[in-house]
Design a protein around this motif. Sequence first.
Motif, short mmCIF file in Angstrom:
data_model
loop_
_atom_site.label_atom_id
_atom_site.label_comp_id
_atom_site.label_asym_id
_atom_site.label_seq_id
_atom_site.Cartn_x
_atom_site.Cartn_y
_atom_site.Cartn_z
N LEU A 222 53.99 35.93 30.95
CA LEU A 222 53.84 36.85 32.06
C LEU A 222 53.88 38.29 31.59
CD1 LEU A 222 53.57 37.31 35.11
CD2 LEU A 222 56.06 37.18 35.25
N ASP A 223 54.78 38.59 30.68
CA ASP A 223 54.83 39.94 30.12
C ASP A 223 53.53 40.31 29.42
OD1 ASP A 223 57.16 41.10 30.94
OD2 ASP A 223 58.30 40.60 29.15
N ALA A 224 52.98 39.35 28.67
CA ALA A 224 51.70 39.60 27.99
C ALA A 224 50.59 39.86 28.99
CB ALA A 224 51.36 38.43 27.08
N ALA A 225 50.58 39.09 30.08
CA ALA A 225 49.57 39.31 31.12
C ALA A 225 49.76 40.65 31.80
CB ALA A 225 49.62 38.17 32.14
N ARG A 226 51.01 41.05 32.00
CA ARG A 226 51.29 42.36 32.61
C ARG A 226 50.70 43.49 31.78
NH1 ARG A 226 56.56 43.21 35.97
NH2 ARG A 226 55.98 45.34 35.51
N ARG A 227 50.81 43.35 30.46
CA ARG A 227 50.28 44.40 29.59
C ARG A 227 48.77 44.49 29.69
NH1 ARG A 227 54.65 42.51 26.39
NH2 ARG A 227 53.33 41.05 25.22
N LEU A 228 48.12 43.38 30.01
CA LEU A 228 46.66 43.41 30.20
C LEU A 228 46.28 43.98 31.56
CD1 LEU A 228 45.71 39.89 28.76
CD2 LEU A 228 45.53 42.11 27.62
N GLY A 229 47.16 43.80 32.55
CA GLY A 229 46.88 44.27 33.90
C GLY A 229 46.75 43.12 34.87
N LEU A 230 47.80 42.84 35.61
CA LEU A 230 47.79 41.74 36.58
C LEU A 230 46.90 42.06 37.77
CD1 LEU A 230 51.62 40.98 36.66
CD2 LEU A 230 49.87 39.63 35.50
#
Length: 245
Positions: A222-230
């Motif tokens: 989830l943190d990795a996805a947040r860095r991409l932009g949820l």
Amino acid sequence: MTGWSIVTPVKRLGQAKSRLRATLPASAALFTYTASGPDPLGALDPPDEPDDWHADVALAMALDTVAAVLATPAVDRVVVVTDDRVAVAALSSLGAVCVPDTPRSGLNPALRHGAAMAALLSGSDGRGGCGTATLGADLPALQSTHLDAVLRAVERLGVRGFVPDAAGTGTTLLAAPRGVPLEPDYGPGSALSHARAGAVDLTAAGEVGVSLRQDVDTAADLDAARRLGLGPRTTALFDPIRCAC
């Protein structure tokens, strides 16, 4: 041949994302409830059902994933295989076609059923006849341009192809152009299973956008996805949280 049909499975929301339930701290969930209420977008929790924050997360991610898929130029149709009535109502409102998981015998039978339904729909209206692909419902940072590029690459290659997840072991997308069997083989080590069965690793065939590989099974994902932009629905649930900082 028009565009693609995308088949997306969605578990019953109360049973979905068990690894995320296990790794996302309960305190984070309580903090979000306190900060923004259990349903910041106003339709995730039916009034006659108890709040389940993790079910809200699963639905929000599915909604953001399907919205991105529907915005993809190469896609004509999204077929969601699910027995969850809340998911049916929410995803149908976006424009997805929801069908029940009548096999009820696991992920691969559900995907084969969804692909068969997509073929029937394509035969009736001529849409989605370019090919069929499966895509997980847990790609909340998915960018339509990344999906579009991969589907068009499969069209050019004319062979079955897959996209491994960020860890390299799972599969986020399996795509087969028209006339090529889809043959899903999901499960532990599915990337290797698909490769051994002759599917082309699309990361080797060309650049694959990272948003198409970043599925969410754990708080670290989830943190990795947040860095991409949820997407907006998942952002509304997680904005106050720093899950694995």
